[in-house]
Write a protein that holds these residues in place. Structure first.
Motif, PDB file in Angstrom:
ATOM      1  N   GLY A 180      -8.315  -4.621  -7.890  1.00 59.29           N
ATOM      2  CA  GLY A 180      -8.737  -4.485  -6.570  1.00 59.29           C
ATOM      3  C   GLY A 180     -10.411  -4.698  -6.340  1.00 59.29           C
ATOM      4  O   GLY A 180     -11.045  -4.161  -5.585  1.00 59.29           O
ATOM      5  N   GLN A 189      -8.922   3.637  -8.437  1.00 62.06           N
ATOM      6  CA  GLN A 189      -9.489   3.421  -7.264  1.00 62.06           C
ATOM      7  C   GLN A 189      -9.226   2.030  -6.750  1.00 62.06           C
ATOM      8  O   GLN A 189      -8.741   1.365  -5.645  1.00 62.06           O
ATOM      9  N   GLY A 190      -9.539   0.993  -7.955  1.00 62.68           N
ATOM     10  CA  GLY A 190      -9.213  -0.482  -7.836  1.00 62.68           C
ATOM     11  C   GLY A 190      -7.756  -0.630  -7.583  1.00 62.68           C
ATOM     12  O   GLY A 190      -7.255  -1.553  -6.827  1.00 62.68           O
ATOM     13  N   GLN A 245      -4.927  -4.431  -0.492  1.00 63.54           N
ATOM     14  CA  GLN A 245      -5.595  -4.807   0.526  1.00 63.54           C
ATOM     15  C   GLN A 245      -6.758  -6.199   0.173  1.00 63.54           C
ATOM     16  O   GLN A 245      -6.585  -7.101   0.931  1.00 63.54           O
ATOM     17  N   MET A 246      -6.932  -6.066  -0.874  1.00 63.00           N
ATOM     18  CA  MET A 246      -7.873  -6.996  -1.719  1.00 63.00           C
ATOM     19  C   MET A 246      -7.105  -8.393  -1.663  1.00 63.00           C
ATOM     20  O   MET A 246      -7.490  -9.389  -1.681  1.00 63.00           O
ATOM     21  N   THR A 252       0.834  -1.262   0.089  1.00 65.47           N
ATOM     22  CA  THR A 252      -0.122   0.141  -0.040  1.00 65.47           C
ATOM     23  C   THR A 252       0.811   1.143  -0.009  1.00 65.47           C
ATOM     24  O   THR A 252       0.473   2.198  -0.651  1.00 65.47           O
ATOM     25  N   THR A 297     -13.053 -10.419  -1.202  1.00 65.73           N
ATOM     26  CA  THR A 297     -13.058  -9.073  -0.459  1.00 65.73           C
ATOM     27  C   THR A 297     -12.664  -9.194   1.053  1.00 65.73           C
ATOM     28  O   THR A 297     -12.084  -8.275   1.592  1.00 65.73           O
ATOM     29  N   ILE A 357     -12.552  -3.698  -8.105  1.00 62.47           N
ATOM     30  CA  ILE A 357     -13.325  -2.484  -8.354  1.00 62.47           C
ATOM     31  C   ILE A 357     -13.199  -2.167 -10.054  1.00 62.47           C
ATOM     32  O   ILE A 357     -14.271  -2.232 -10.555  1.00 62.47           O
ATOM     33  N   LEU A 406      -6.649  -0.085  -4.033  1.00 61.50           N
ATOM     34  CA  LEU A 406      -7.328  -1.034  -3.302  1.00 61.50           C
ATOM     35  C   LEU A 406      -6.466  -2.548  -3.323  1.00 61.50           C
ATOM     36  O   LEU A 406      -6.776  -3.281  -2.387  1.00 61.50           O
TER      37      LEU A 406
END
Length: 480
Positions: free
Chosen positions: A302, A347-348, A354-355, A100, A464, A304, A351
């Protein structure tokens, strides 16, 4: 205290080995009153409780974090596996934090702003900077000179195909160094008949394949002598695909690249990076790969990103891959992308670490539970992960179908449907898919699939949150 307004939960203790033992109410009362009591469990460590003020100014006990009642939705096999995986889950959290930070730094260096989410129409010439910013951030994250991240790649196979055609010309040789490639690449290469639709072999590209070693890893001795002067491109598949083998670590890929380049410095290396993104702290371009390619509805999207793929690596080769995606001469600065999709890409990607972390935890949980039930699993329980895929050898067509049906019933989308095995474009065998996902075909979301052939293995991926796999496994164990 007892009465209609009070209940006294049992208190769990954890042994040094991680096993959870639960005290009875009677022994709890003795312990809280200071009275001695007998307990044969070694090295007990109580889980701390604290008083909480109630509305009636009396005191009750709050439920500790690992109280069995909080895991009441999990079957006992899952509860026990979760208790044993504490250390592995903590390691995954550290991986997520590291990756991240890399993504965040790349976004800051690309000066990502809300105007990047505007998108564009038509030829895409009047673009507000999002396309260039996304390519820049992606290249930095993956340690590449350049990257092209586009919605126009409609699968990982499509992106890999563009990369292969960018690298290879008639009479060149393609060498697959990690055994047979994924099923959907067989017709791209010409290993399986493409009906004259334009495979690499249709264009005069030769193909060789280096079998895996007996342990399922790369054949290092064979690789040391397998590259010839005619070998223009070596293909390394990072993930296991539909093969019962270990997926490759980035360090193993780096070692393979050194062996390849020692034999032929002009040989290019393409890594099929699907399912491997963000599973390690480094990526293949950082250890010498010339190109990587993959899908955005897998790890880097991610959960998304609604579509798309990427190619990243040396700048001249990325341009050549872009020319295969579009046409020679058009370059990488064209092609429209609607604003909602461009925002989802950014955004994906943010993320994604984390995903991926949650998917890794899910794979660890699957391996732990299914191994205790006597099934062969790949990778083995608690081993470090090199991709987000967990394979389970079920041994029969009926069990494979039952496993996928259980996953489908436990999905948020189309849980009322039943997956049916059948022919799927690009695959040599009948395949069954369980993918009750918000993005069609997304394998960054919880899903599983497998070819209906020996050894009838199911390949699980995505999720998720690991707790979703915890719930799914309860349904699976009832079904098989």
């Amino acid at each position: 205290k007892r009465g209609p307004k009070y209940s006294f939960p049992s208190l769990p203790f954890r042994t040094a080995a991680g096993k959870i033992l639960v005290l009875t109410e009677q022994k709890m009362m003795m312990a809280l009153s200071g009275a001695p009591f007998a307990c044969s469990a070694p090295s007990l460590r109580p889980i701390r409780i604290r008083p909480v003020a109630s509305k009636s100014s009396t005191q009750s006990l709050s439920l500790p974090l690992h109280h069995p009642r909080l895991f009441s939705l999990f079957v006992p096999e899952v509860e026990e596996a979760v208790a044993f995986l504490h250390s592995e889950f903590n390691d995954v959290d550290n991986l997520v934090a590291h990756n991240t930070s890399r993504v965040l730094k790349a976004f800051q260096n690309a000066r990502v702003g809300s105007h990047f989410f505007a998108g564009c129409t038509g030829y895409g010439h009047d673009e507000a900077g999002g396309r260039e910013g996304l390519d820049q951030a992606f290249a930095e994250i993956f340690g590449a000179e350049s990257a092209i991240v586009r919605s126009h790649f409609f699968s990982g196979t499509h992106a890999i195909t563009c990369a292969l055609f960018a690298m290879l010309r008639p009479s060149d040789e393609l060498l697959a160094v990690a055994g047979a490639p994924y099923d959907t690449l067989e017709q791209v290469i010409g290993k399986r008949d493409s009906d004259g639709l334009g495979s690499l072999q249709d264009f005069g590209v030769n193909y060789r394949e280096l079998p895996l070693a007996e342990d399922g890893g790369l054949d290092w001795d064979g690789l040391a002598t397998s590259v010839s002067p005619q070998t223009r491109c070596a293909l390394i598949q990072r993930s296991c695909g539909y093969s019962w083998r270990r997926s490759l670590s980035v360090n193993e890929i780096g070692r393979a690249i050194k062996l390849i380049k020692l034999q032929n410095p002009n040989c290019l290396v393409l890594v099929d990076n699907c399912y491997g993104e963000f599973v390690d702290t480094i990526e293949p371009p950082m250890v010498g790969s010339d190109l990587i390619a993959g899908s955005l509805i897998k790890n880097p999207g991610g959960t998304i990103a609604p579509c798309g793929g990427y190619v990243a690596g040396r700048a001249n080769l990325v341009k050549a891959a872009a020319a295969r995606l579009s046409a020679p001469g058009l370059g990488i600065d064209c092609g429209s992308t609607p604003g909602d999709i461009m925002r989802a890409f950014f955004q994906g990607l943010f993320l994604a670490p984390q995903m991926v972390g949650e998917a890794i935890k899910g794979s660890l949980l699957i391996a732990e539970v299914m191994a205790t039930k006597g099934f062969k699993v790949q990778p083995s329980p608690r081993l470090p992960r090199n991709d987000t895929v967990q394979a389970v050898q079920l041994g029969s067509r009926e069990r494979l179908i039952a496993f996928c049906e259980a996953v489908q019933r436990s999905s948020p989308v189309s849980s009322f449907t039943k997956p049916v095995a059948g022919a799927t474009p690009g695959y040599a065998s009948e395949v069954i898919f369980a993918d009750g996902t918000f993005i069609d075909g997304s394998t960054s979301e919880l899903s599983c699939d497998g070819p209906l052939r020996e050894p009838f293995a199911v390949f699980c991926q995505g999720g998720t949150h690991w707790t979703q796999w915890g719930l799914v496994l309860g349904e699976v164990l009832k079904s098989i």
